[in-house]
Design a protein around this motif. Structure first.
Motif, PDB file in Angstrom:
ATOM      1  N   ALA A  18      11.591  57.935 -69.491  1.00 57.62           N
ATOM      2  CA  ALA A  18      10.563  58.301 -68.712  1.00 57.62           C
ATOM      3  C   ALA A  18       9.301  58.585 -69.081  1.00 57.62           C
ATOM      4  CB  ALA A  18      11.221  59.645 -69.313  1.00 57.62           C
ATOM      5  N   ASP A  19       8.823  58.512 -70.958  1.00 62.31           N
ATOM      6  CA  ASP A  19       7.586  58.170 -70.460  1.00 62.31           C
ATOM      7  C   ASP A  19       7.604  57.334 -70.520  1.00 62.31           C
ATOM      8  OD1 ASP A  19       8.238  60.614 -72.588  1.00 62.31           O
ATOM      9  OD2 ASP A  19       8.238  59.408 -74.321  1.00 62.31           O
ATOM     10  N   TRP A  20       7.588  55.521 -70.287  1.00 66.36           N
ATOM     11  CA  TRP A  20       7.258  54.907 -70.269  1.00 66.36           C
ATOM     12  C   TRP A  20       7.140  54.154 -68.398  1.00 66.36           C
ATOM     13  CZ3 TRP A  20       4.615  51.261 -72.285  1.00 66.36           C
ATOM     14  CH2 TRP A  20       4.544  50.810 -73.920  1.00 66.36           C
ATOM     15  N   ALA A  21       7.286  55.134 -67.472  1.00 65.21           N
ATOM     16  CA  ALA A  21       8.172  55.262 -65.872  1.00 65.21           C
ATOM     17  C   ALA A  21       6.878  56.310 -65.676  1.00 65.21           C
ATOM     18  CB  ALA A  21       9.074  55.856 -65.537  1.00 65.21           C
ATOM     19  N   LYS A  22       5.772  57.009 -66.842  1.00 57.07           N
ATOM     20  CA  LYS A  22       4.859  57.435 -66.136  1.00 57.07           C
ATOM     21  C   LYS A  22       4.121  56.622 -65.872  1.00 57.07           C
ATOM     22  CE  LYS A  22       5.630  61.952 -68.210  1.00 57.07           C
ATOM     23  NZ  LYS A  22       5.167  63.091 -69.286  1.00 57.07           N
ATOM     24  N   ILE A  23       3.489  55.627 -67.191  1.00 53.42           N
ATOM     25  CA  ILE A  23       2.298  54.871 -67.146  1.00 53.42           C
ATOM     26  C   ILE A  23       2.643  53.481 -66.331  1.00 53.42           C
ATOM     27  CG2 ILE A  23       1.447  56.089 -69.510  1.00 53.42           C
ATOM     28  CD1 ILE A  23       2.633  52.898 -70.417  1.00 53.42           C
ATOM     29  N   SER A  24       4.091  52.969 -65.893  1.00 55.09           N
ATOM     30  CA  SER A  24       4.214  52.526 -65.121  1.00 55.09           C
ATOM     31  C   SER A  24       3.809  52.502 -63.689  1.00 55.09           C
ATOM     32  CB  SER A  24       6.206  52.162 -64.588  1.00 55.09           C
ATOM     33  OG  SER A  24       5.614  50.734 -63.646  1.00 55.09           O
ATOM     34  N   ARG A  25       3.978  54.314 -63.337  1.00 57.66           N
ATOM     35  CA  ARG A  25       3.157  54.352 -62.178  1.00 57.66           C
ATOM     36  C   ARG A  25       1.838  54.006 -61.636  1.00 57.66           C
ATOM     37  NH1 ARG A  25       6.378  58.767 -62.924  1.00 57.66           N
ATOM     38  NH2 ARG A  25       5.581  59.692 -63.607  1.00 57.66           N
ATOM     39  N   GLY A  26       1.214  54.062 -62.566  1.00 59.83           N
ATOM     40  CA  GLY A  26      -0.676  54.027 -62.794  1.00 59.83           C
ATOM     41  C   GLY A  26      -0.502  52.473 -62.957  1.00 59.83           C
ATOM     42  N   PHE A  27       0.114  51.758 -63.782  1.00 57.46           N
ATOM     43  CA  PHE A  27       0.138  49.603 -63.698  1.00 57.46           C
ATOM     44  C   PHE A  27       0.224  49.971 -62.376  1.00 57.46           C
ATOM     45  CE2 PHE A  27      -0.658  50.427 -68.088  1.00 57.46           C
ATOM     46  CZ  PHE A  27      -2.130  49.928 -68.844  1.00 57.46           C
ATOM     47  N   ARG A  28       1.161  50.165 -61.790  1.00 59.17           N
ATOM     48  CA  ARG A  28       1.671  49.393 -61.115  1.00 59.17           C
ATOM     49  C   ARG A  28       1.320  49.635 -59.357  1.00 59.17           C
ATOM     50  NH1 ARG A  28       7.003  47.999 -58.485  1.00 59.17           N
ATOM     51  NH2 ARG A  28       8.240  49.016 -60.483  1.00 59.17           N
ATOM     52  N   ARG A  29       0.898  50.898 -59.299  1.00 56.75           N
ATOM     53  CA  ARG A  29      -0.330  51.297 -58.250  1.00 56.75           C
ATOM     54  C   ARG A  29      -1.900  50.246 -58.232  1.00 56.75           C
ATOM     55  NH1 ARG A  29      -4.582  53.302 -58.822  1.00 56.75           N
ATOM     56  NH2 ARG A  29      -5.124  54.970 -60.271  1.00 56.75           N
ATOM     57  N   GLN A  30      -2.295  50.084 -59.520  1.00 61.51           N
ATOM     58  CA  GLN A  30      -3.306  48.836 -59.835  1.00 61.51           C
ATOM     59  C   GLN A  30      -3.068  47.695 -59.447  1.00 61.51           C
ATOM     60  OE1 GLN A  30      -5.823  49.996 -63.241  1.00 61.51           O
ATOM     61  NE2 GLN A  30      -4.404  51.451 -63.045  1.00 61.51           N
ATOM     62  N   LEU A  31      -1.797  47.317 -59.871  1.00 69.11           N
ATOM     63  CA  LEU A  31      -1.438  45.770 -59.901  1.00 69.11           C
ATOM     64  C   LEU A  31      -0.777  45.637 -58.308  1.00 69.11           C
ATOM     65  CD1 LEU A  31       1.115  45.323 -63.027  1.00 69.11           C
ATOM     66  CD2 LEU A  31      -0.903  44.155 -62.631  1.00 69.11           C
ATOM     67  N   ASP A  32      -0.653  46.408 -57.712  1.00 69.81           N
ATOM     68  CA  ASP A  32      -0.200  46.011 -55.581  1.00 69.81           C
ATOM     69  C   ASP A  32      -1.343  45.935 -55.392  1.00 69.81           C
ATOM     70  OD1 ASP A  32       2.656  46.257 -56.061  1.00 69.81           O
ATOM     71  OD2 ASP A  32       2.482  48.695 -55.900  1.00 69.81           O
ATOM     72  N   GLU A  33      -2.525  46.851 -55.468  1.00 69.26           N
ATOM     73  CA  GLU A  33      -3.869  46.619 -55.012  1.00 69.26           C
ATOM     74  C   GLU A  33      -4.218  45.647 -55.725  1.00 69.26           C
ATOM     75  OE1 GLU A  33      -6.434  50.229 -56.781  1.00 69.26           O
ATOM     76  OE2 GLU A  33      -4.885  51.275 -55.565  1.00 69.26           O
ATOM     77  N   ARG A  34      -3.945  45.025 -56.942  1.00 70.96           N
ATOM     78  CA  ARG A  34      -4.777  43.896 -57.196  1.00 70.96           C
ATOM     79  C   ARG A  34      -3.422  42.379 -56.371  1.00 70.96           C
ATOM     80  NH1 ARG A  34      -6.151  42.777 -63.281  1.00 70.96           N
ATOM     81  NH2 ARG A  34      -7.112  44.856 -63.335  1.00 70.96           N
ATOM     82  N   ILE A  35      -2.795  42.570 -56.344  1.00 73.80           N
ATOM     83  CA  ILE A  35      -1.718  41.254 -55.576  1.00 73.80           C
ATOM     84  C   ILE A  35      -2.729  41.775 -54.360  1.00 73.80           C
ATOM     85  CG2 ILE A  35       0.548  40.802 -54.593  1.00 73.80           C
ATOM     86  CD1 ILE A  35       1.667  42.621 -57.231  1.00 73.80           C
TER      87      ILE A  35
END
Length: 147
Positions: A86-103
């Motif tokens: 659950a802790d890792w899922a929190k940071i995953s959301r932030g990185f996922r958004r940024q990665l999606d923007e970069r992609i």
């Protein structure tokens, strides 16, 4: 942290496990990516979970994230205990958004670059990068269409 000695690593052990130099670990500690515990003699000790933190940071850095961005995201993970899924899922959301923007930006660049290379600048009417009279200069420096 009584009873957790077997769960702690010296800075040299952490360096061997992550492939980072001792000086890099100290630097990343200063930036807030990991937090050392101190023995009575003042020696640094790290949790085994810091292997994951630093390994994650290495991967994120290779993907172009700044140390500041990585530290900001890792700051939501708990200190002093192994992060949960659950802790890792929190940071995953932030990185996922940024990665999606970069992609998305990279896909736009790929698609427009193909057209640019294919046209050879023979038709300015079809060019996605055409900027007559440098009208985009009013929006500031740097590229505008591909970003």
């Amino acid at each position: 942290m009584a009873g957790t000695g077997d769960m702690q690593l010296t800075i040299g052990e952490l360096a061997r496990r992550t492939g980072l130099s001792v000086s890099a670990i100290r630097f990343w500690e200063e930036k807030g990516l990991v937090e050392a515990l101190r023995t009575r003699g003042g020696q640094r000790r790290f949790l085994r979970s810091d292997i994951r933190r630093l390994s994650f940071a290495l991967i994120a850095q290779q993907l172009g994230f700044s140390l500041e961005a990585i530290a900001r995201e890792l700051s939501v993970l708990p200190q002093g205990r192994t992060p949960t899924a659950a802790d890792w899922a929190k940071i995953s959301r932030g990185f996922r958004r940024q990665l999606d923007e970069r992609i998305a930006a990279m896909e736009r660049m790929r698609d427009r670059l193909d057209n640019c290379i294919g046209c050879g600048c023979l038709s300015l009417r079809k060019c996605a990068l055409y900027n007559p009279g440098d009208r985009l200069a009013a929006e500031g420096p740097g590229p505008r269409y591909l970003v």
